[in-house]
Design a protein around this motif. Structure first.
Motif, PDB file in Angstrom:
ATOM      1  N   GLU A 269      20.474 -34.771 -28.862  1.00 53.29           N
ATOM      2  CA  GLU A 269      19.275 -35.585 -29.140  1.00 53.29           C
ATOM      3  C   GLU A 269      18.738 -36.282 -27.895  1.00 53.29           C
ATOM      4  OE1 GLU A 269      20.267 -36.826 -33.773  1.00 53.29           O
ATOM      5  OE2 GLU A 269      21.001 -38.093 -32.158  1.00 53.29           O
ATOM      6  N   MET A 292      20.256 -48.661 -29.992  1.00 56.53           N
ATOM      7  CA  MET A 292      21.103 -47.630 -30.601  1.00 56.53           C
ATOM      8  C   MET A 292      22.473 -47.575 -29.932  1.00 56.53           C
ATOM      9  SD  MET A 292      18.277 -44.607 -31.113  1.00 56.53           S
ATOM     10  CE  MET A 292      19.328 -43.415 -31.960  1.00 56.53           C
ATOM     11  N   LYS A 297      25.223 -45.422 -31.620  1.00 62.51           N
ATOM     12  CA  LYS A 297      24.389 -44.323 -32.107  1.00 62.51           C
ATOM     13  C   LYS A 297      23.969 -43.358 -30.997  1.00 62.51           C
ATOM     14  CE  LYS A 297      22.166 -46.484 -36.114  1.00 62.51           C
ATOM     15  NZ  LYS A 297      21.919 -45.315 -36.946  1.00 62.51           N
ATOM     16  N   ILE A 298      24.531 -43.546 -29.812  1.00 59.35           N
ATOM     17  CA  ILE A 298      24.195 -42.628 -28.721  1.00 59.35           C
ATOM     18  C   ILE A 298      25.459 -41.926 -28.271  1.00 59.35           C
ATOM     19  CG2 ILE A 298      23.346 -42.452 -26.338  1.00 59.35           C
ATOM     20  CD1 ILE A 298      21.022 -43.756 -27.347  1.00 59.35           C
TER      21      ILE A 298
ATOM     22  N   THR B  13      22.128 -34.928 -36.584  1.00 58.76           N
ATOM     23  CA  THR B  13      21.892 -36.373 -36.583  1.00 58.76           C
ATOM     24  C   THR B  13      23.126 -37.148 -37.037  1.00 58.76           C
ATOM     25  OG1 THR B  13      19.616 -35.842 -37.084  1.00 58.76           O
ATOM     26  CG2 THR B  13      20.257 -38.107 -37.376  1.00 58.76           C
ATOM     27  N   SER B  17      23.149 -39.674 -33.831  1.00 55.59           N
ATOM     28  CA  SER B  17      22.441 -40.954 -33.925  1.00 55.59           C
ATOM     29  C   SER B  17      22.607 -41.678 -35.261  1.00 55.59           C
ATOM     30  CB  SER B  17      20.945 -40.751 -33.646  1.00 55.59           C
ATOM     31  OG  SER B  17      20.443 -39.745 -34.492  1.00 55.59           O
ATOM     32  N   LEU B 241      16.227 -43.060 -39.340  1.00 57.20           N
ATOM     33  CA  LEU B 241      16.005 -43.362 -37.919  1.00 57.20           C
ATOM     34  C   LEU B 241      14.635 -43.983 -37.718  1.00 57.20           C
ATOM     35  CD1 LEU B 241      17.417 -40.190 -36.126  1.00 57.20           C
ATOM     36  CD2 LEU B 241      18.217 -42.551 -35.808  1.00 57.20           C
TER      37      LEU B 241
END
Lengths: 328, 293
Positions: A269, A292, A297-298, B13, B17, B241
Motif C-alpha cells: 500500500e 496510521m 497501520k503501516i 488491507t 493498514s 480507511l
C-alpha cells in the motif's frame, strides 16, 4: 387489469412549481393500483382523477422514449417499465415519488435535464466517418464486430444512470455514466474514425473516466441493462490499448498494482501511494501516514508480507499480462 | 448444525493498514466456533484498479485465488467488499463464458492450476447473518450493546451489482439492504435509520479527486450523525480507511465538526460477544472508539 387484486395505496408525491413556489411540498394521493400497474399508471391516475395540474413527462409508454423517469424511494425508475408491486416488494407500501433531481425541478416531476444533455452532446455522440458517395459494395459490419458495441447501443437517454451517479452529484464537471457509455458505443464501432478524439475528451481527471467512483449505481439504475460502468472500464482499457493513457496519478494508481503484485503477490500500500503520487505528491499524505503509523497501520518495507507460492504469481504476471503503459 | 468452515481470503488491507480487521475477524470466528483456513497463497484482487489496466491479468490472478479455495473444497470468505466484488465478478464471468474460462485456464496451466468454478464466494457478513444465523449469534451475546445508536454503512461492492449478490452472498436488495441493520438489533443496539446507508464513500477516487471522495463520505457520515448515530459500522476496510483515517479531511470539506467512531463489522460483533477490546484491535482505530473502556 386484474381488478380483484387491485389495492388502494397512498403515495407521497413531490410537488413544486418553479414559477410560483419558493419551496417544494409533498401531497398525498390515494390511488387504486391494479396488480399489473406500472408507476406511469399511478402518475396518470393522479393527473386524471386527483389533480389535473400534476406534471410529468411521458410519451411512448413502451420503455423506448426515455421520458418518464422519476425516483421512487430514491430508486431510479423508468415509470412505464417498473411495476408498483415490485417496488412494494422492496420498500413496502410507503412509496414516495420524486423527480430525478429535486434541485432541477421545473414543475413536479419535470426537471431541467440541460446538464445531462450538454454532457451527452459533448462526446461527439455520432459516427465520424468518411462517406464514400459512390460505393461499389455495401459497408458490411460482421456480427462479431457488431458485438463489440454490445448493448451500449440500447441507451434511451432517460437519465436514470446520470441522476443516480454520486460522482455527478458532487462533481459538476464529471461527464457521468450515460455520456461515457456513449463514448464507448462509438469508439467500439468499426466504422468510426474518431476514437482518439473521444478518448482525449474523456481522459481528463475531473470530467472523465478516472472520476468514476466504481459504485455500480449506474448498472443498477439502467432500465435497458446496458451496464454503463462496464463500458467505462472498457474505456479505461482502451486508453492503454491506444497508447493514450497519461502519466498521471490515476493511471499510475491502476498500473502500480501490477508492479506490487509482481513483487509481493499482495499490494504494498505504501509503495503504491508513492508510485501513484510521485515523490512530491506523496508528501501531502504525511499527516495521515503519521496517524496510521502511531496505530500500527503501516507495514515497513522490510516487514511486507508476501503471498505463498509467489513464483506462480510472478509467472502469471509475465504470461497473462496483455496491457502496456509507457509512463515511468 | 455442522461446524461452519471457510477459506479466508484476507485481501491486502487487513494485512497492512487495517490489521484490526483481521484480528477481530479471527477472534469473532473463534468465539462463534467458525473455522477459517487462511489462503496464504492468494494475491491482491486488483482492487477494481488493476481491472482498468489489464483485464486478463486481473481475471487470471483472481481465478488463481479461487483455485486455492477450490483445492480445499471450501467456500471462500472475504472480509473486504472490493475483494468480494473482484473475486465474485471473476467467478461470474468465467462461469458464464466457456471461452474466457478456457483462456484463463490456459494461463493457469503454466503453473499447474485449473479453475473449475466449484467454490462460492461470500462476504463474512453473510457467513454470519445467513449461514450461522442471527439466533445463534444472539445466544452468544454476553455484553449487549444496549443504548448504543449504531448506523450501518454497507459499502457498494457487497450490494451492487445485484447479479453478483445472489443467494450465496446474501441476495439482499441493493436499494434496501437489511443484513447489518438486523445484526445491530440482534446485538442489542439501536439501529439508526438513514438514507445514505447504501451509498458510496468515494474511496476509489481518493487519490485523483479527494474532493469528490470527501464530499461523498461527508454526505453519508453527516446523514448518520444527524439521525443520532454514535458509531458507524462497516463490513468494508476501504470504507473504514476512508471514514476513519480521513475523517479530519472529510470534516474540513464539509465545514462541520465530525467525530464519530468507525467500527469494523467483526469489531462490533466481538464487543457484544464479550471479547476484550484489545483482542479486537479497537485501539488501532484512528478515531477513538469513545464508548469502549
Amino acid at each position: 387489469m386484474v381488478s380483484e387484486k387491485s389495492k388502494k395505496l397512498l403515495f407521497n408525491v413531490f410537488r413544486f412549481n418553479r414559477e410560483n413556489d419558493y419551496l417544494p411540498h409533498y401531497d398525498k394521493f390515494e390511488v387504486e393500483v391494479g396488480a399489473g400497474d406500472v408507476v406511469l399508471d399511478v402518475l396518470n391516475k393522479i393527473k386524471n382523477d386527483h389533480d389535473g395540474s400534476f406534471s410529468y413527462r411521458r410519451s411512448c409508454r413502451h420503455g423506448i422514449c426515455g421520458s418518464c423517469s422519476v425516483k421512487v424511494n430514491k430508486k431510479a425508475t423508468l415509470a412505464c417499465k417498473v411495476r408498483v408491486s415490485d417496488l412494494v416488494e422492496i420498500f413496502g407500501e410507503e412509496l414516495t415519488i420524486e423527480p430525478q433531481d429535486k434541485s432541477r425541478a421545473i414543475k413536479d416531476m419535470v426537471i431541467d435535464k440541460e446538464n445531462f444533455w450538454s454532457k451527452y452532446n459533448s462526446v461527439q455522440p455520432y459516427l465520424v466517418a468518411d462517406i464514400d458517395e459512390t460505393p461499389t459494395i455495401e459497408n458490411i459490419v460482421s456480427p462479431e464486430v457488431a458485438e463489440e458495441i454490445d448493448e451500449a447501443d440500447y441507451c434511451i437517454q432517460c437519465g436514470n444512470c446520470f441522476y443516480a451517479c454520486p460522482a455527478v452529484e458532487v462533481n459538476e464537471d464529471y461527464l457521468g455514466p450515460a455520456a461515457l457509455a456513449l463514448t464507448y458505443r462509438f469508439n467500439a464501432d468499426v466504422r468510426d474514425g474518431a476514437t482518439k478524439e473521444r478518448l482525449n475528451i474523456v481522459n481528463d481527471i475531473g470530467p472523465g473516466i478516472w472520476d468514476c467512483v466504481k459504485c455500480f449505481e449506474c448498472a443498477q439504475a439502467c432500465p435497458k441493462e446496458l451496464n454503463p460502468i462496464e463500458k467505462i472500464t472498457k474505456l479505461h482499457l482502451m486508453t492503454f490499448e491506444e497508447g493514450m493513457a497519461r502519466d498521471n496519478v490515476a493511471v499510475r494508481h491502476a498500473v502500480g498494482f501490477k508492479w506490487s503484485i509482481m513483487k509481493h503477490g499482495l499490494l504494498d500500500e505504501g509503495e503504491l501511494v508513492k508510485y501513484s503520487e510521485g515523490l512530491i505528491g506523496v508528501t501531502k499524505h504525511i499527516p495521515e501516514a503519521i496517524a496510521m503509523f502511531k496505530k500500527g497501520k503501516i507495514v515497513m518495507p522490510w516487514n511486507m508480507p508476501k503471498s505463498k507460492n509467489l513464483d506462480e504469481i510472478k509467472t502469471l504476471v509475465k504470461s497473462a499480462s496483455t496491457a502496456k503503459f509507457k509512463g515511468k | 448444525m455442522a461446524k461452519l468452515k471457510y477459506a479466508l481470503y484476507t485481501g491486502c488491507t487487513a494485512r497492512e493498514s487495517t490489521p484490526e480487521l483481521l484480528k477481530s475477524t479471527l477472534a469473532v470466528a473463534k468465539a462463534l466456533d467458525i473455522e477459517l483456513v487462511l489462503l496464504d497463497e492468494a494475491s491482491c484482487c486488483g482492487a477494481a484498479h488493476l481491472q482498468d489496466f489489464d483485464d486478463m491479468l486481473s481475471l487470471t490472478l483472481n481465478a488463481r485465488n479461487i483455485v486455492y479455495a477450490e483445492k480445499l473444497g471450501l467456500t471462500m470468505v472475504t472480509i473486504c467488499n472490493t475483494c468480494q466484488l473482484n473475486t465474485a465478478m471473476t467467478k461470474y464471468r468465467l462461469d458464464n463464458d466457456e471461452k474466457l474460462k478456457a483462456d484463463v485456464n490456459e494461463r493457469l496451466a503454466e503453473v499447474n492450476l485449473e479453475y473449475k468454478g466449484e467454490s462460492e464466494i461470500k462476504h463474512f457478513l453473510y457467513a454470519l447473518v445467513e449461514d450461522l444465523g442471527l439466533e445463534a449469534i444472539k445466544e452468544k451475546v454476553v455484553n449487549p450493546l444496549t443504548n448504543r445508536d449504531i448506523a450501518a454503512f454497507y459499502g457498494c461492492h457487497n450490494i451492487r451489482p445485484q447479479e453478483l449478490h445472489h443467494s450465496s452472498n446474501g441476495g439482499e436488495s441493493s436499494y434496501k439492504p437489511t443484513s447489518i441493520d438486523r445484526l445491530i438489533v440482534a446485538l442489542g443496539a439501536k439501529n439508526v435509520e438513514y438514507e445514505h446507508k447504501n451509498k458510496c464513500c468515494g474511496f476509489h477516487v481518493e487519490l485523483q479527486n479527494p474532493k469528490t471522495a470527501n464530499k461523498l463520505s461527508a454526505n453519508a457520515m453527516l446523514d448518520a450523525i444527524d439521525n443520532g448515530a454514535e458509531a458507524i459500522v462497516t463490513p468494508c476496510p476501504l470504507c473504514h480507511l476512508r471514514m476513519d483515517v480521513q475523517q479530519h479531511n472529510i470534516a474540513k470539506e464539509s465545514g462541520r465538526d465530525i467525530h464519530i467512531p468507525l467500527l469494523h463489522l467483526p469489531q462490533m460483533v466481538g464487543l457484544a460477544l464479550g471479547i476484550a477490546p484489545t483482542d479486537l484491535g479497537i485501539e488501532q482505530n484512528v478515531t477513538d472508539v469513545s464508548f469502549v473502556e
